[in-house]
Write a protein that holds these residues in place. Structure first.
Motif, mmCIF file in Angstrom:
data_model
loop_
_atom_site.group_PDB
_atom_site.id
_atom_site.type_symbol
_atom_site.label_atom_id
_atom_site.label_comp_id
_atom_site.label_asym_id
_atom_site.label_seq_id
_atom_site.Cartn_x
_atom_site.Cartn_y
_atom_site.Cartn_z
ATOM 1 N N ASP A 139 0.831 -1.200 0.000
ATOM 2 C CA ASP A 139 0.000 0.000 0.000
ATOM 3 C C ASP A 139 0.867 1.251 0.000
ATOM 4 O O ASP A 139 1.737 1.432 0.854
ATOM 5 C CB ASP A 139 -0.923 -0.014 1.217
ATOM 6 N N MET A 141 0.965 5.325 0.126
ATOM 7 C CA MET A 141 0.279 6.567 0.484
ATOM 8 C C MET A 141 1.362 7.628 0.692
ATOM 9 O O MET A 141 2.120 7.566 1.645
ATOM 10 C CB MET A 141 -0.559 6.369 1.743
ATOM 11 N N ASN A 169 -0.270 -0.472 -4.982
ATOM 12 C CA ASN A 169 -1.634 -0.040 -4.724
ATOM 13 C C ASN A 169 -1.599 1.400 -4.228
ATOM 14 O O ASN A 169 -1.056 1.677 -3.155
ATOM 15 C CB ASN A 169 -2.271 -0.958 -3.661
ATOM 16 N N GLU A 171 -2.940 4.459 -2.508
ATOM 17 C CA GLU A 171 -3.965 4.766 -1.506
ATOM 18 C C GLU A 171 -4.202 6.268 -1.415
ATOM 19 O O GLU A 171 -4.149 6.853 -0.317
ATOM 20 C CB GLU A 171 -3.524 4.218 -0.153
ATOM 21 N N SER A 172 -4.447 6.912 -2.542
ATOM 22 C CA SER A 172 -4.822 8.323 -2.546
ATOM 23 C C SER A 172 -5.364 8.666 -3.919
ATOM 24 O O SER A 172 -5.246 7.875 -4.866
ATOM 25 C CB SER A 172 -3.623 9.226 -2.223
ATOM 26 N N ASN A 209 -9.355 0.419 -3.894
ATOM 27 C CA ASN A 209 -9.093 0.460 -2.455
ATOM 28 C C ASN A 209 -10.053 1.434 -1.796
ATOM 29 O O ASN A 209 -10.880 2.062 -2.465
ATOM 30 C CB ASN A 209 -7.634 0.829 -2.179
ATOM 31 N N HIS A 211 -9.506 4.304 -0.458
ATOM 32 C CA HIS A 211 -9.131 5.718 -0.465
ATOM 33 C C HIS A 211 -9.183 6.352 -1.853
ATOM 34 O O HIS A 211 -8.988 7.566 -1.969
ATOM 35 C CB HIS A 211 -7.746 5.909 0.149
ATOM 36 N N ASN A 263 -11.907 -3.956 -4.619
ATOM 37 C CA ASN A 263 -11.939 -3.451 -3.254
ATOM 38 C C ASN A 263 -13.022 -4.172 -2.471
ATOM 39 O O ASN A 263 -14.170 -4.239 -2.908
ATOM 40 C CB ASN A 263 -12.217 -1.937 -3.273
ATOM 41 N N HIS A 317 -8.158 -5.837 -2.344
ATOM 42 C CA HIS A 317 -7.999 -4.991 -1.164
ATOM 43 C C HIS A 317 -8.976 -5.546 -0.141
ATOM 44 O O HIS A 317 -10.193 -5.334 -0.254
ATOM 45 C CB HIS A 317 -8.317 -3.539 -1.526
ATOM 46 N N HIS A 349 -4.225 -3.963 2.215
ATOM 47 C CA HIS A 349 -5.101 -3.251 3.144
ATOM 48 C C HIS A 349 -4.757 -3.474 4.613
ATOM 49 O O HIS A 349 -4.870 -2.518 5.388
ATOM 50 C CB HIS A 349 -6.583 -3.555 2.940
ATOM 51 N N HIS A 351 -2.170 -3.387 6.372
ATOM 52 C CA HIS A 351 -1.062 -2.551 6.862
ATOM 53 C C HIS A 351 0.035 -3.366 7.554
ATOM 54 O O HIS A 351 1.080 -2.813 7.896
ATOM 55 C CB HIS A 351 -1.544 -1.438 7.800
ATOM 56 N N ASN A 370 2.540 -2.252 4.267
ATOM 57 C CA ASN A 370 2.659 -0.917 3.682
ATOM 58 C C ASN A 370 3.955 -0.793 2.893
ATOM 59 O O ASN A 370 5.004 -1.266 3.331
ATOM 60 C CB ASN A 370 2.664 0.143 4.778
#
Length: 442
Positions: A139, A141, A169, A171-172, A209, A211, A263, A317, A349, A351, A370
């Motif tokens: 993930d 971000m 992936n 995440e934003s 995902n 986000h 997702n 996800h 997902h 983390h 992550n």
């Protein structure tokens, strides 16, 4: 990126020629008379490459063996029951059941549930001229508390760029054209973020995902469009269900890959026939119970992709945050994806890293952890800053090897740095401890 075929063939030939010396003898050059064969003897020739080439394989959870030519010869000669404390067993199935065991098998039988030894510095799977390398990260971000996206990606950029194909992936969003939907956990960027992402070597980004919808439907569609107009290919979200269901097709080294992403966590809207969102499967623990129609739709997408591509990689996800253990439903869904035609399943997902299963020989990795995320030590345990890069080697349509490269993020810059020694072993122990079948460390 990989050793030349001549180096590979010469090394393996030397490794398998039982009569060849480890080092050429020193001294004067033999006379022409002494180098002539006797009339009754066949003329000397170069040692032939064995057919098939043999590989020494170990358990998937063990570090890759590094063999000298002499050690390789002793093992493949077949006269050893044990080598340096390791039982020499009959084949791959025996190695899968016995960590610490090794076997000699034809190279073309080596697959992702075992690890082939390097011989004199040559990896017979990854250094083969047929090899195509796929790297998948977890993930990603890169906003909010991350001080520099470029700085955070820099330590792993060489590893990502050296692969034939690199995936993560995102995440934003890449747009903030809308109101935040998740308060302080709304992750929005601008198209400027695409520069560091591309320079880091990423080729495909999943948007399936929780986000991708953080700034509403307009920002989601703009994010998809920004990526679609760039060299980085988006997958898993779009302006309607048809677009969100569309696989990302990428060809490398003559191999056509298809990526399908979905997702299962919610928050980002589900794409419908008329509304934007992410391709979604409603299932526990967040959006359950499992909606069979959602899974049937994704399975149909995978089946169609398998007819058009050599390799299908599914990116779910899913799962529960902050645990190494996958939910039972993840294993149910993973089996269904493999039956539909997935050649590799790589989730995200939670983390934290989670375990690995093998479904009919296909690896299902439940979470890589992550890749970059601003989960600092004030609020989160170290497991949220640890992860693994998946390095998968394909020969054409065949997955021949998977390796996990552990890393840990810096607690202030959140830049992931590769680990070695006990630190790497500790991250991998979290993976193997939650794994099943050939990936379980018994």
């Amino acid at each position: 990126m990989r050793a030349a075929v001549e180096v590979l063939l010469l090394t393996l030939t030397a490794c398998t020629s039982a009569s060849a010396p480890e080092v050429e003898p020193t001294g004067s050059t033999p006379s022409s008379a002494s180098s002539e064969p006797a009339p009754s003897e066949p003329a000397p020739s170069e040692p032939a490459l064995p057919d098939p080439v043999l590989a020494v394989v170990g358990h998937a959870t063990e570090p890759q063996l590094e063999l000298s030519r002499a050690a390789y010869r002793r093992i493949v000669d077949g006269d050893l029951d044990r080598w340096r404390g390791r039982d020499v067993v009959a084949g791959i199935r025996d190695v899968e059941r016995r960590p610490g065991a090794i076997a000699v098998v034809p190279l073309d039988e080596v697959g992702p549930t075992v690890v082939a030894a390097r011989v004199a510095g040559v990896d017979p799977v990854r250094d083969d001229p047929r090899a195509v390398e796929l790297v998948v990260g977890g993930d990603l971000m890169l906003v909010r508390g991350v001080p520099s996206a470029a700085g955070a990606l820099r330590p792993l950029a060489r590893r990502l760029r050296s692969a034939d194909l690199a995936v993560a992936n995102l995440e934003s969003t890449l747009s903030r054209d809308g109101a935040p939907t998740q308060g302080g956990d709304s992750f929005g960027a601008t198209p400027a973020l695409l520069g560091p992402i591309r320079r880091a070597g990423l080729d495909v980004l999943s948007l399936a995902n929780n986000h991708a919808g953080d700034y509403g439907p307009r920002a989601l569609v703009e994010t998809v469009d920004v990526l679609a107009d760039s060299p980085v290919v988006p997958v898993g979200a779009g302006r309607d269900l048809a677009a969100a269901s569309r696989p990302a097709y990428v060809e490398r080294g003559g191999v056509r890959f298809a990526f399908v992403a979905f997702n299962a966590i919610g928050e980002t809207p589900r794409a419908t026939r008329t509304e934007p969102g992410a391709l979604s499967v409603r299932m526990p623990p967040r959006t359950g119970p499992l909606v069979a129609a959602d899974l049937r739709h994704v399975a149909a997408v995978v089946r169609r992709a398998a007819r058009r591509a050599d390799v299908v990689v599914v990116l779910p996800h899913w799962g529960t945050q902050y645990t190494h253990e996958p939910e039972d439903i993840q294993r149910v869904v993973g089996r269904r994806l493999v039956r539909a035609g997935a050649d590799l399943v790589v989730g995200g997902h939670p983390h934290w890293v989670q375990g690995v299963d093998a479904v009919d020989g296909v690896p299902v990795l439940h979470s890589l952890g992550n890749l970059v995320f601003d989960m600092g030590p004030a609020r989160f345990p170290v497991q949220a800053r640890e992860g693994v890069l998946l390095e998968a080697t394909f020969w054409g349509a065949e997955l021949r090897a998977v390796r996990l490269a552990p890393y840990r993020m810096d607690p202030t810059t959140y830049a992931p740095r590769l680990l070695g020694g006990p630190d790497a072993a500790g991250v991998l122990a979290d993976v193997w401890g939650a794994s099943t079948g050939p990936y379980a460390r018994r």
